[in-house]
Design an enzyme around this catalytic site. Sequence first.
Site, PDB file in Angstrom:
ATOM      1  N   ASP A  44       0.423  77.614  67.190  1.00 38.83           N
ATOM      2  CA  ASP A  44       1.717  78.236  67.503  1.00 38.83           C
ATOM      3  C   ASP A  44       1.589  79.756  67.543  1.00 38.83           C
ATOM      4  O   ASP A  44       2.536  80.458  67.904  1.00 38.83           O
ATOM      5  CB  ASP A  44       2.821  77.778  66.534  1.00 38.83           C
ATOM      6  CG  ASP A  44       2.518  78.129  65.088  1.00 38.83           C
ATOM      7  OD1 ASP A  44       1.406  78.619  64.808  1.00 38.83           O
ATOM      8  OD2 ASP A  44       3.398  77.912  64.230  1.00 38.83           O
ATOM      9  N   SER A  45       0.384  80.271  67.230  1.00 36.82           N
ATOM     10  CA  SER A  45       0.111  81.697  67.435  1.00 36.82           C
ATOM     11  C   SER A  45       0.284  82.062  68.911  1.00 36.82           C
ATOM     12  O   SER A  45       0.353  83.241  69.256  1.00 36.82           O
ATOM     13  CB  SER A  45      -1.306  82.047  66.959  1.00 36.82           C
ATOM     14  OG  SER A  45      -2.253  81.166  67.527  1.00 36.82           O
ATOM     15  N   ASP A  83      -0.160  72.449  67.228  1.00 35.88           N
ATOM     16  CA  ASP A  83       0.710  72.828  66.107  1.00 35.88           C
ATOM     17  C   ASP A  83       2.125  72.298  66.282  1.00 35.88           C
ATOM     18  O   ASP A  83       2.732  72.466  67.358  1.00 35.88           O
ATOM     19  CB  ASP A  83       0.803  74.363  66.021  1.00 35.88           C
ATOM     20  CG  ASP A  83      -0.099  74.931  64.940  1.00 35.88           C
ATOM     21  OD1 ASP A  83      -0.502  74.186  64.030  1.00 35.88           O
ATOM     22  OD2 ASP A  83      -0.389  76.144  65.017  1.00 35.88           O
ATOM     23  N   LYS A 112      -0.957  69.596  63.780  1.00 33.68           N
ATOM     24  CA  LYS A 112      -1.144  70.380  62.555  1.00 33.68           C
ATOM     25  C   LYS A 112       0.233  70.862  62.088  1.00 33.68           C
ATOM     26  O   LYS A 112       1.085  71.182  62.923  1.00 33.68           O
ATOM     27  CB  LYS A 112      -2.066  71.586  62.809  1.00 33.68           C
ATOM     28  CG  LYS A 112      -2.209  72.510  61.591  1.00 33.68           C
ATOM     29  CD  LYS A 112      -3.354  73.495  61.738  1.00 33.68           C
ATOM     30  CE  LYS A 112      -3.048  74.742  62.533  1.00 33.68           C
ATOM     31  NZ  LYS A 112      -1.932  75.573  62.035  1.00 33.68           N
ATOM     32  N   GLU A 114       2.256  73.183  58.650  1.00 36.35           N
ATOM     33  CA  GLU A 114       2.038  74.124  57.550  1.00 36.35           C
ATOM     34  C   GLU A 114       2.727  73.666  56.265  1.00 36.35           C
ATOM     35  O   GLU A 114       3.849  73.166  56.304  1.00 36.35           O
ATOM     36  CB  GLU A 114       2.566  75.513  57.949  1.00 36.35           C
ATOM     37  CG  GLU A 114       1.811  76.110  59.120  1.00 36.35           C
ATOM     38  CD  GLU A 114       2.274  77.524  59.472  1.00 36.35           C
ATOM     39  OE1 GLU A 114       3.112  78.107  58.745  1.00 36.35           O
ATOM     40  OE2 GLU A 114       1.782  78.049  60.490  1.00 36.35           O
ATOM     41  N   GLU A 181      -5.993  79.490  55.301  1.00 40.00           N
ATOM     42  CA  GLU A 181      -5.893  80.804  55.954  1.00 40.00           C
ATOM     43  C   GLU A 181      -5.718  81.904  54.906  1.00 40.00           C
ATOM     44  O   GLU A 181      -4.815  81.837  54.052  1.00 40.00           O
ATOM     45  CB  GLU A 181      -4.706  80.796  56.941  1.00 40.00           C
ATOM     46  CG  GLU A 181      -4.534  82.151  57.646  1.00 40.00           C
ATOM     47  CD  GLU A 181      -3.625  82.103  58.865  1.00 40.00           C
ATOM     48  OE1 GLU A 181      -3.183  81.009  59.264  1.00 40.00           O
ATOM     49  OE2 GLU A 181      -3.375  83.194  59.420  1.00 40.00           O
TER      50      GLU A 181
HETATM   51  O1  KIV Z   1      -1.525  79.108  65.155  1.00 44.71           O
HETATM   52  C1  KIV Z   1      -2.710  79.355  64.925  1.00 44.71           C
HETATM   53  O2  KIV Z   1      -3.436  79.952  65.716  1.00 44.71           O
HETATM   54  C2  KIV Z   1      -3.259  78.904  63.649  1.00 44.71           C
HETATM   55  C3  KIV Z   1      -4.636  79.362  63.289  1.00 44.71           C
HETATM   56  C4  KIV Z   1      -4.656  80.791  62.967  1.00 44.71           C
HETATM   57  C5  KIV Z   1      -5.215  78.528  62.201  1.00 44.71           C
HETATM   58  O3  KIV Z   1      -2.607  78.205  62.941  1.00 44.71           O
END
Ligand code: KIV
Length: 297
Positions: A44-45, A83, A112, A114, A181
């Site tokens: 989600d980055s 994510d 994924k 959090e 992280e």
């Molecule tokens: O969203 C993302 O890129 C991440 C990584 C930094 C692990 O969760």
Amino acid sequence: MAMNVQDFQKMKDEGRKISMITCYDYSSARAVADSNIDCILVGDSLAMTMHGYPTTLSATTAMMALHTAAVARGAPAKFIIADLPFLSYRKGLKDAMDSVHELMSAGAHAVKLEGVRGHAEIVRHIVDSGVPVMGHLGLTPQSVHVLGGMKVQARTNAALKVLTSQARELEDAGCFAIVLECVPAQGARKITDLIKIPTIGIGAGIHVSGQVLVYQDMLGLNPGFKPKFLRVYASAFEVIRTALNAYDRDVKSGAFPSESESYHDPESVDRRVTKRTGHGADNGRGARITLASEMNQ
Ligand code: KIV
């Protein structure tokens, strides 16, 4: 597919490191597909790297699905983790499962999420539904406002104890791996030794089961961003800017396009020039190359 979900555990058990990279679009995915990288995270980055938002909070399930589908088309043989975005798994089971469904339908092989407090049951339900789940602990950017910024986590024994129990909880809930992280290396090592499933570190030192970096960061596409944990492997921003300026110069000086880069009337004498200098039709690099070969006629 080069890797499947079982391989994560196998690689940890055999002491082989797992390489993961974020990726968000078709053309980058083609480069990753052509590399030895083990797996892709559609993180989600992307809200920040691809859309320019200040945090990951602006990512939506629709956005994640769109990027996941593009990555899946570019790297069809890679294991893809997508994510679950901000709050998508905190509004009840139905909403969470709708998001999971959308990401898996877009081409992800796993999701994924959090943290764990308050949603361990949802993790268990996703796993029991046949969808592999990767956890994410330590600096969890979706909680940036609770954390008070993007800070290194678990710097005290008490905080490390909490993190360790969260890792155990995620393992018990059925996660196949956990991203750690921005956690001190000694803490990440302790957790990696304690739990059975692999840990993937970003800013978590060397004693983890694998590493993940953000594509734009490690390629130097994000100039000025240089946290301690980041290794920059290329100066892609500079390479691109240099190429853009060369193109601009050639357009303005009249050096581009050349004779061989121009089409000609078949009846024209110039056709001989085109035939002599035309590009090779097939260098076997995908649909756009096929298109280019048609455009060489
Ligand atoms: O969203 C993302 O890129 C991440 C990584 C930094 C692990 O969760």
